[in-house]
Scaffold this active site. Structure first.
Site, mmCIF file in Angstrom:
data_model
loop_
_atom_site.group_PDB
_atom_site.id
_atom_site.type_symbol
_atom_site.label_atom_id
_atom_site.label_comp_id
_atom_site.label_asym_id
_atom_site.label_seq_id
_atom_site.Cartn_x
_atom_site.Cartn_y
_atom_site.Cartn_z
ATOM 1 N N LYS A 191 -3.741 -4.538 -9.092
ATOM 2 C CA LYS A 191 -3.601 -5.735 -8.131
ATOM 3 C C LYS A 191 -4.770 -6.267 -7.571
ATOM 4 O O LYS A 191 -5.437 -6.901 -8.395
ATOM 5 C CB LYS A 191 -2.463 -5.349 -6.992
ATOM 6 N N HIS B 125 -0.129 -3.411 -2.386
ATOM 7 C CA HIS B 125 -0.412 -4.647 -1.981
ATOM 8 C C HIS B 125 -1.173 -4.746 -0.985
ATOM 9 O O HIS B 125 -1.788 -5.904 -0.583
ATOM 10 C CB HIS B 125 0.833 -5.414 -1.649
ATOM 11 N N SER C 224 6.747 -5.341 -1.179
ATOM 12 C CA SER C 224 6.268 -6.323 -2.542
ATOM 13 C C SER C 224 7.001 -7.517 -2.253
ATOM 14 O O SER C 224 6.618 -8.451 -2.826
ATOM 15 C CB SER C 224 6.381 -5.482 -3.554
HETATM 16 C C1 LIG Z 1 3.213 -2.723 -8.478
HETATM 17 C C2 LIG Z 1 3.870 -1.906 -7.670
HETATM 18 C C3 LIG Z 1 3.735 -0.478 -8.124
HETATM 19 C C4 LIG Z 1 3.551 -0.189 -9.693
HETATM 20 O O1 LIG Z 1 2.336 -0.154 -9.832
HETATM 21 P P1 LIG Z 1 1.703 -0.431 -11.384
HETATM 22 O O2 LIG Z 1 0.287 -0.022 -11.541
HETATM 23 O O3 LIG Z 1 2.027 -1.819 -11.738
HETATM 24 O O4 LIG Z 1 2.493 0.493 -12.437
HETATM 25 C C5 LIG Z 1 4.360 0.392 -7.282
HETATM 26 N N1 LIG Z 1 4.414 0.328 -6.030
HETATM 27 C C6 LIG Z 1 4.609 -1.190 -5.489
HETATM 28 C C7 LIG Z 1 4.769 -1.297 -4.161
HETATM 29 C C8 LIG Z 1 4.062 -1.911 -6.452
HETATM 30 O O5 LIG Z 1 4.143 -3.299 -6.072
#
Ligand SMILES: *Cc1c(COP(=O)(O)O)cnc(C)c1O
Length: 386
Positions: free
Chosen positions: A239, A209, A181
Protein backbone atom coordinates in the site's frame (compact mmCIF):
# COMPACT_ATOMS: atom_id res chain seq x y z
CA UNK A 1 -21.56 -38.68 -17.17
CA UNK A 2 -22.69 -35.18 -16.20
CA UNK A 3 -20.28 -33.14 -14.12
CA UNK A 4 -22.67 -32.00 -11.39
CA UNK A 5 -20.15 -29.92 -9.43
CA UNK A 6 -19.21 -27.92 -12.52
CA UNK A 7 -22.89 -27.32 -13.30
CA UNK A 8 -23.40 -25.99 -9.77
CA UNK A 9 -20.53 -23.52 -10.26
CA UNK A 10 -22.06 -22.35 -13.52
CA UNK A 11 -25.47 -21.91 -11.85
CA UNK A 12 -23.77 -19.98 -9.07
CA UNK A 13 -22.05 -17.67 -11.54
CA UNK A 14 -25.34 -17.08 -13.37
CA UNK A 15 -27.03 -16.21 -10.07
CA UNK A 16 -24.31 -13.66 -9.22
CA UNK A 17 -24.75 -12.10 -12.62
CA UNK A 18 -28.54 -11.93 -12.22
CA UNK A 19 -28.13 -10.22 -8.82
CA UNK A 20 -25.59 -7.71 -10.20
CA UNK A 21 -23.03 -9.09 -7.73
CA UNK A 22 -20.59 -10.45 -10.27
CA UNK A 23 -17.16 -8.89 -9.84
CA UNK A 24 -14.92 -8.17 -12.74
CA UNK A 25 -11.35 -7.00 -13.03
CA UNK A 26 -10.40 -3.74 -14.69
CA UNK A 27 -7.35 -4.08 -16.89
CA UNK A 28 -4.44 -1.78 -16.09
CA UNK A 29 -1.74 -0.90 -18.60
CA UNK A 30 1.46 0.88 -17.62
CA UNK A 31 2.20 2.10 -14.11
CA UNK A 32 -0.01 2.50 -11.07
CA UNK A 33 -0.59 6.10 -10.03
CA UNK A 34 -2.95 9.03 -9.87
CA UNK A 35 -3.44 8.80 -13.63
CA UNK A 36 -3.82 5.33 -15.06
CA UNK A 37 -4.78 3.60 -18.26
CA UNK A 38 -7.50 1.20 -17.32
CA UNK A 39 -9.67 -0.79 -19.75
CA UNK A 40 -7.89 1.21 -22.43
CA UNK A 41 -8.99 4.58 -21.02
CA UNK A 42 -6.94 7.32 -19.43
CA UNK A 43 -8.57 8.21 -16.07
CA UNK A 44 -7.76 9.91 -12.79
CA UNK A 45 -7.86 7.13 -10.22
CA UNK A 46 -9.14 7.47 -6.67
CA UNK A 47 -8.97 3.71 -6.08
CA UNK A 48 -5.43 2.70 -5.27
CA UNK A 49 -3.80 2.31 -1.85
CA UNK A 50 -0.62 3.88 -3.20
CA UNK A 51 -1.08 6.70 -0.66
CA UNK A 52 2.38 8.22 -1.01
CA UNK A 53 2.80 7.70 -4.75
CA UNK A 54 5.71 5.31 -4.22
CA UNK A 55 4.51 2.49 -6.51
CA UNK A 56 6.14 4.15 -9.51
CA UNK A 57 8.70 6.30 -7.66
CA UNK A 58 11.90 6.47 -9.77
CA UNK A 59 14.15 5.88 -6.74
CA UNK A 60 12.37 2.57 -6.10
CA UNK A 61 12.55 1.60 -9.75
CA UNK A 62 16.32 2.31 -9.68
CA UNK A 63 16.64 0.20 -6.53
CA UNK A 64 14.89 -2.66 -8.32
CA UNK A 65 17.19 -2.41 -11.36
CA UNK A 66 20.30 -2.31 -9.18
CA UNK A 67 19.13 -5.27 -7.07
CA UNK A 68 18.31 -7.36 -10.16
CA UNK A 69 21.97 -7.35 -11.12
CA UNK A 70 22.98 -8.54 -7.66
CA UNK A 71 20.35 -11.13 -6.84
CA UNK A 72 18.49 -12.12 -9.98
CA UNK A 73 14.76 -12.60 -10.07
CA UNK A 74 13.57 -15.48 -7.90
CA UNK A 75 14.39 -16.39 -4.30
CA UNK A 76 14.44 -20.05 -5.32
CA UNK A 77 13.67 -21.51 -1.89
CA UNK A 78 11.79 -20.94 1.34
CA UNK A 79 13.37 -18.78 4.07
CA UNK A 80 14.22 -21.78 6.27
CA UNK A 81 15.90 -23.68 3.44
CA UNK A 82 18.11 -21.43 1.32
CA UNK A 83 15.92 -18.49 0.27
CA UNK A 84 16.62 -16.04 3.09
CA UNK A 85 18.64 -13.33 1.35
CA UNK A 86 20.69 -10.57 2.95
CA UNK A 87 18.22 -8.04 1.48
CA UNK A 88 15.39 -9.71 3.46
CA UNK A 89 17.51 -9.67 6.61
CA UNK A 90 18.54 -6.04 6.17
CA UNK A 91 14.97 -4.95 5.54
CA UNK A 92 13.71 -6.70 8.69
CA UNK A 93 16.32 -4.93 10.82
CA UNK A 94 15.61 -1.54 9.24
CA UNK A 95 11.85 -2.00 9.57
CA UNK A 96 12.04 -2.95 13.27
CA UNK A 97 14.22 0.09 13.97
CA UNK A 98 11.88 2.37 12.07
CA UNK A 99 8.67 1.32 13.83
CA UNK A 100 10.38 1.11 17.22
CA UNK A 101 10.02 -2.60 17.94
CA UNK A 102 12.81 -5.06 18.87
CA UNK A 103 12.47 -7.41 15.90
CA UNK A 104 10.57 -7.98 12.66
CA UNK A 105 9.71 -10.68 10.15
CA UNK A 106 8.95 -10.22 6.46
CA UNK A 107 6.02 -12.15 4.94
CA UNK A 108 5.09 -12.39 1.26
CA UNK A 109 1.71 -10.66 1.75
CA UNK A 110 -0.42 -9.16 4.50
CA UNK A 111 -2.95 -11.93 4.07
CA UNK A 112 -0.24 -14.55 4.71
CA UNK A 113 1.12 -12.58 7.68
CA UNK A 114 -2.28 -12.53 9.36
CA UNK A 115 -2.70 -16.26 8.79
CA UNK A 116 0.83 -16.86 10.07
CA UNK A 117 0.61 -14.83 13.26
CA UNK A 118 -2.78 -16.05 14.43
CA UNK A 119 -2.16 -19.71 13.65
CA UNK A 120 1.26 -19.63 15.34
CA UNK A 121 0.06 -17.91 18.52
CA UNK A 122 -3.30 -19.58 19.00
CA UNK A 123 -4.81 -23.02 18.89
CA UNK A 124 -8.02 -24.64 20.05
CA UNK A 125 -7.56 -23.30 23.56
CA UNK A 126 -7.22 -19.74 22.30
CA UNK A 127 -9.77 -17.00 21.68
CA UNK A 128 -9.55 -14.15 19.19
CA UNK A 129 -11.52 -10.99 19.94
CA UNK A 130 -12.03 -9.15 16.68
CA UNK A 131 -13.68 -5.89 15.68
CA UNK A 132 -16.65 -6.56 13.39
CA UNK A 133 -15.15 -4.31 10.72
CA UNK A 134 -11.80 -6.13 10.65
CA UNK A 135 -10.30 -7.10 7.31
CA UNK A 136 -11.37 -10.47 5.90
CA UNK A 137 -7.85 -11.87 6.30
CA UNK A 138 -8.07 -11.48 10.10
CA UNK A 139 -11.37 -13.36 10.14
CA UNK A 140 -9.94 -16.14 7.97
CA UNK A 141 -6.80 -16.28 10.14
CA UNK A 142 -8.81 -16.71 13.32
CA UNK A 143 -10.82 -19.50 11.73
CA UNK A 144 -7.74 -21.30 10.45
CA UNK A 145 -6.11 -21.14 13.90
CA UNK A 146 -8.89 -23.21 15.43
CA UNK A 147 -9.33 -20.63 18.20
CA UNK A 148 -12.78 -19.36 19.15
CA UNK A 149 -13.58 -16.18 17.23
CA UNK A 150 -15.58 -13.64 19.22
CA UNK A 151 -16.49 -10.44 17.42
CA UNK A 152 -17.35 -7.12 19.03
CA UNK A 153 -19.26 -4.17 17.58
CA UNK A 154 -17.04 -1.66 15.82
CA UNK A 155 -14.78 0.01 18.43
CA UNK A 156 -17.21 -1.01 21.22
CA UNK A 157 -14.74 -1.37 24.09
CA UNK A 158 -17.43 -1.99 26.69
CA UNK A 159 -18.64 -5.03 24.78
CA UNK A 160 -15.04 -6.18 24.26
CA UNK A 161 -14.31 -5.84 27.98
CA UNK A 162 -17.34 -7.99 28.82
CA UNK A 163 -16.22 -10.65 26.36
CA UNK A 164 -12.66 -10.68 27.73
CA UNK A 165 -13.92 -10.94 31.30
CA UNK A 166 -16.16 -13.88 30.41
CA UNK A 167 -13.47 -15.76 28.50
CA UNK A 168 -12.00 -18.96 29.87
CA UNK A 169 -9.48 -19.27 27.05
CA UNK A 170 -5.85 -19.92 27.92
CA UNK A 171 -4.50 -17.57 25.23
CA UNK A 172 -6.40 -14.40 24.33
CA UNK A 173 -5.67 -12.11 21.43
CA UNK A 174 -7.39 -8.85 20.53
CA UNK A 175 -7.16 -8.27 16.78
CA UNK A 176 -8.03 -4.98 15.16
CA UNK A 177 -7.43 -3.07 11.99
CA UNK A 178 -5.52 0.02 13.10
CA UNK A 179 -7.04 2.07 10.26
CA UNK A 180 -10.32 0.45 9.16
CA UNK A 181 -10.09 -0.28 5.47
CA UNK A 182 -13.66 0.54 4.41
CA UNK A 183 -14.35 3.38 6.89
CA UNK A 184 -10.99 5.11 7.25
CA UNK A 185 -11.32 5.64 11.01
CA UNK A 186 -8.61 4.75 13.54
CA UNK A 187 -8.80 2.18 16.36
CA UNK A 188 -8.36 3.44 19.96
CA UNK A 189 -4.91 1.91 20.39
CA UNK A 190 -4.17 2.88 24.00
CA UNK A 191 -7.64 1.89 25.23
CA UNK A 192 -7.26 -1.49 23.51
CA UNK A 193 -3.86 -1.87 25.17
CA UNK A 194 -5.43 -1.11 28.58
CA UNK A 195 -7.85 -3.99 28.00
CA UNK A 196 -5.07 -6.29 26.79
CA UNK A 197 -3.10 -5.56 29.96
CA UNK A 198 -6.08 -5.98 32.28
CA UNK A 199 -7.03 -9.33 30.73
CA UNK A 200 -3.57 -10.69 29.92
CA UNK A 201 -4.13 -10.72 26.16
CA UNK A 202 -2.03 -10.06 23.08
CA UNK A 203 -2.94 -6.98 21.05
CA UNK A 204 -2.48 -7.53 17.32
CA UNK A 205 -2.80 -4.37 15.24
CA UNK A 206 -3.09 -4.56 11.46
CA UNK A 207 -1.85 -1.20 10.17
CA UNK A 208 -2.19 -1.94 6.45
CA UNK A 209 -3.50 1.57 5.82
CA UNK A 210 -1.60 3.56 8.47
CA UNK A 211 1.99 2.52 7.88
CA UNK A 212 3.76 5.18 5.82
CA UNK A 213 0.93 7.63 6.41
CA UNK A 214 0.40 8.20 10.16
CA UNK A 215 2.93 9.60 12.67
CA UNK A 216 5.79 10.64 10.37
CA UNK A 217 5.25 7.45 8.44
CA UNK A 218 5.92 5.07 11.31
CA UNK A 219 2.25 4.14 11.46
CA UNK A 220 -0.46 4.29 14.06
CA UNK A 221 1.27 2.87 17.17
CA UNK A 222 1.40 5.10 20.24
CA UNK A 223 4.66 5.33 22.21
CA UNK A 224 3.13 3.03 24.83
CA UNK A 225 2.17 0.48 22.20
CA UNK A 226 5.68 0.56 20.73
CA UNK A 227 7.13 -0.20 24.15
CA UNK A 228 4.63 -2.94 25.07
CA UNK A 229 5.67 -6.55 24.53
CA UNK A 230 1.95 -7.43 24.25
CA UNK A 231 1.61 -5.45 21.05
CA UNK A 232 2.27 -7.17 17.75
CA UNK A 233 2.31 -4.79 14.83
CA UNK A 234 1.61 -5.55 11.18
CA UNK A 235 2.41 -3.24 8.29
CA UNK A 236 1.55 -4.31 4.78
CA UNK A 237 4.02 -3.15 2.16
CA UNK A 238 1.94 -3.11 -1.00
CA UNK A 239 0.00 0.00 0.00
CA UNK A 240 1.75 3.21 1.09
CA UNK A 241 5.14 1.48 0.85
CA UNK A 242 4.42 0.94 -2.83
CA UNK A 243 5.95 -2.54 -3.23
CA UNK A 244 4.61 -5.86 -1.87
CA UNK A 245 4.78 -7.99 1.26
CA UNK A 246 4.10 -7.39 4.91
CA UNK A 247 6.22 -7.05 8.02
CA UNK A 248 5.34 -8.12 11.56
CA UNK A 249 7.18 -6.29 14.35
CA UNK A 250 7.16 -7.48 17.95
CA UNK A 251 9.19 -8.69 20.92
CA UNK A 252 12.14 -10.79 19.73
CA UNK A 253 10.69 -13.97 21.26
CA UNK A 254 7.48 -13.51 19.27
CA UNK A 255 9.48 -13.20 16.06
CA UNK A 256 11.59 -16.26 16.99
CA UNK A 257 8.37 -18.21 17.60
CA UNK A 258 6.91 -17.14 14.25
CA UNK A 259 10.04 -18.35 12.45
CA UNK A 260 9.57 -21.76 14.11
CA UNK A 261 5.80 -22.07 13.88
CA UNK A 262 4.14 -19.78 11.32
CA UNK A 263 3.26 -22.20 8.52
CA UNK A 264 2.45 -19.48 5.94
CA UNK A 265 6.00 -18.24 6.58
CA UNK A 266 7.70 -21.62 6.57
CA UNK A 267 5.99 -23.45 3.71
CA UNK A 268 6.24 -20.86 0.99
CA UNK A 269 8.98 -19.60 -1.28
CA UNK A 270 10.62 -16.41 -0.05
CA UNK A 271 9.63 -13.28 -1.95
CA UNK A 272 12.11 -12.17 -4.62
CA UNK A 273 14.98 -10.50 -2.74
CA UNK A 274 14.88 -7.59 -5.17
CA UNK A 275 11.55 -6.65 -3.57
CA UNK A 276 13.27 -6.43 -0.18
CA UNK A 277 15.90 -4.16 -1.76
CA UNK A 278 13.06 -1.95 -3.09
CA UNK A 279 11.51 -1.98 0.36
CA UNK A 280 14.74 -0.70 1.91
CA UNK A 281 14.55 2.26 -0.47
CA UNK A 282 10.84 2.61 0.26
CA UNK A 283 11.61 2.89 3.99
CA UNK A 284 14.05 5.71 3.21
CA UNK A 285 11.39 7.48 1.13
CA UNK A 286 8.79 7.03 3.87
CA UNK A 287 11.18 8.34 6.54
CA UNK A 288 11.92 11.38 4.38
CA UNK A 289 8.31 11.64 3.23
CA UNK A 290 7.00 14.61 5.22
CA UNK A 291 6.31 16.59 2.05
CA UNK A 292 4.28 13.72 0.59
CA UNK A 293 2.29 13.34 3.83
CA UNK A 294 1.73 17.10 3.97
CA UNK A 295 0.36 17.08 0.41
CA UNK A 296 -1.86 14.12 1.29
CA UNK A 297 -3.27 15.92 4.34
CA UNK A 298 -3.99 18.91 2.12
CA UNK A 299 -5.95 16.71 -0.30
CA UNK A 300 -7.98 15.20 2.55
CA UNK A 301 -8.87 18.67 3.85
CA UNK A 302 -9.72 19.92 0.35
CA UNK A 303 -12.02 16.96 -0.35
CA UNK A 304 -13.82 17.19 2.98
CA UNK A 305 -14.35 20.92 2.62
CA UNK A 306 -15.51 20.53 -0.96
CA UNK A 307 -18.04 17.82 -0.18
CA UNK A 308 -19.38 19.30 3.07
CA UNK A 309 -22.64 20.48 1.46
CA UNK A 310 -23.23 17.49 -0.80
CA UNK A 311 -26.92 16.43 -0.95
CA UNK A 312 -26.80 12.83 -2.18
CA UNK A 313 -24.23 11.40 0.18
CA UNK A 314 -22.02 12.14 3.17
CA UNK A 315 -18.40 11.42 3.97
CA UNK A 316 -17.82 9.27 7.03
CA UNK A 317 -15.69 10.98 9.70
CA UNK A 318 -12.11 10.14 8.68
CA UNK A 319 -8.76 11.90 8.84
CA UNK A 320 -7.00 9.27 6.77
CA UNK A 321 -6.64 9.04 2.97
CA UNK A 322 -9.61 6.61 2.99
CA UNK A 323 -12.63 8.87 2.50
CA UNK A 324 -15.84 6.85 2.14
CA UNK A 325 -18.85 8.65 0.66
CA UNK A 326 -21.90 6.74 1.88
CA UNK A 327 -24.81 6.92 -0.57
CA UNK A 328 -27.10 4.06 0.59
CA UNK A 329 -28.18 1.37 -1.84
CA UNK A 330 -25.85 -0.78 -3.92
CA UNK A 331 -27.57 0.54 -7.00
CA UNK A 332 -26.99 4.20 -6.09
CA UNK A 333 -23.30 3.53 -5.44
CA UNK A 334 -22.84 1.75 -8.77
CA UNK A 335 -24.68 4.46 -10.73
CA UNK A 336 -22.61 7.20 -9.10
CA UNK A 337 -19.39 5.33 -9.83
CA UNK A 338 -20.44 4.93 -13.48
CA UNK A 339 -21.35 8.61 -13.81
CA UNK A 340 -17.92 9.57 -12.49
CA UNK A 341 -16.23 7.18 -14.89
CA UNK A 342 -17.96 8.94 -17.78
CA UNK A 343 -16.13 12.05 -16.61
CA UNK A 344 -12.82 10.20 -16.50
CA UNK A 345 -12.76 9.64 -12.75
CA UNK A 346 -12.28 6.15 -11.36
CA UNK A 347 -13.80 5.62 -7.90
CA UNK A 348 -14.72 2.19 -6.54
CA UNK A 349 -18.29 1.44 -5.47
CA UNK A 350 -18.20 -0.76 -2.37
CA UNK A 351 -21.42 -2.67 -1.91
CA UNK A 352 -23.10 -4.91 0.61
CA UNK A 353 -22.13 -7.53 1.72
CA UNK A 354 -18.58 -6.07 1.86
CA UNK A 355 -20.14 -3.25 3.94
CA UNK A 356 -23.46 -3.31 5.88
CA UNK A 357 -26.71 -3.17 3.86
CA UNK A 358 -27.77 0.39 2.93
CA UNK A 359 -24.31 1.81 3.57
CA UNK A 360 -23.02 1.20 0.05
CA UNK A 361 -20.40 3.78 -0.69
CA UNK A 362 -17.84 5.25 -2.96
CA UNK A 363 -14.49 4.47 -1.39
CA UNK A 364 -12.42 7.47 -2.35
CA UNK A 365 -8.73 7.05 -1.66
CA UNK A 366 -6.35 9.96 -1.97
CA UNK A 367 -2.66 9.91 -2.78
CA UNK A 368 0.24 12.30 -2.60
CA UNK A 369 0.52 11.59 -6.33
CA UNK A 370 -2.74 13.50 -6.89
CA UNK A 371 -2.65 17.22 -7.58
CA UNK A 372 -5.00 19.75 -6.01
CA UNK A 373 -6.58 20.02 -9.48
CA UNK A 374 -7.37 16.27 -9.45
CA UNK A 375 -9.17 16.65 -6.14
CA UNK A 376 -11.02 19.75 -7.38
CA UNK A 377 -12.14 17.80 -10.45
CA UNK A 378 -13.60 15.05 -8.25
CA UNK A 379 -15.40 17.53 -5.97
CA UNK A 380 -16.87 19.33 -8.95
CA UNK A 381 -17.99 16.09 -10.60
CA UNK A 382 -19.65 14.80 -7.41
CA UNK A 383 -21.69 18.01 -7.16
CA UNK A 384 -22.55 17.91 -10.86
CA UNK A 385 -23.79 14.32 -10.97
CA UNK A 386 -26.18 14.85 -8.04
C1 LIG B 1 -4.83 -5.03 2.26
C2 LIG B 1 -5.02 -5.52 3.65
C3 LIG B 1 -4.47 -6.72 4.07
C4 LIG B 1 -3.80 -7.67 3.12
O1 LIG B 1 -2.55 -7.23 2.77
P1 LIG B 1 -1.90 -7.75 1.39
O2 LIG B 1 -0.47 -7.45 1.52
O3 LIG B 1 -2.59 -6.99 0.32
O4 LIG B 1 -2.20 -9.22 1.32
C5 LIG B 1 -4.57 -7.06 5.40
N1 LIG B 1 -5.22 -6.27 6.27
C6 LIG B 1 -5.80 -5.11 5.89
C7 LIG B 1 -6.50 -4.27 6.90
C8 LIG B 1 -5.74 -4.70 4.56
O5 LIG B 1 -6.33 -3.58 4.18
Amino acid sequence: MTHAALTRLQDGLAALQADHLERRRLLLDGVQGARVTIDGRRVVSFCSNDYLGLAAEPALVRAAHAALDKCGVGAGAAHLIAGHHRFHEDFEAAFARFVGKPAALLFTTGYMANLGVLTALLGRRGEVFGDKLNHASLVDAAQLSGATLTRYRHNDLAQLEGQLAASKAQDKLIASDLVFSMDGDIAPVDALLDLAERHDAWLYLDDAHGFGVLNDGRGGLSERARASDRVIYLATLGKAAGVAGAAVAAHASVIDWLIQKARPYIYTTASPPLLAACLLESLRQIAAGDARRERLRGHVAQLREGLAGLKHGALLPSDTPIQPLVVGTNDAAVRLSQALLQRGLLVAAIRAPTVPVNTARLRITLSAAHSADDVALLVEALHAVA
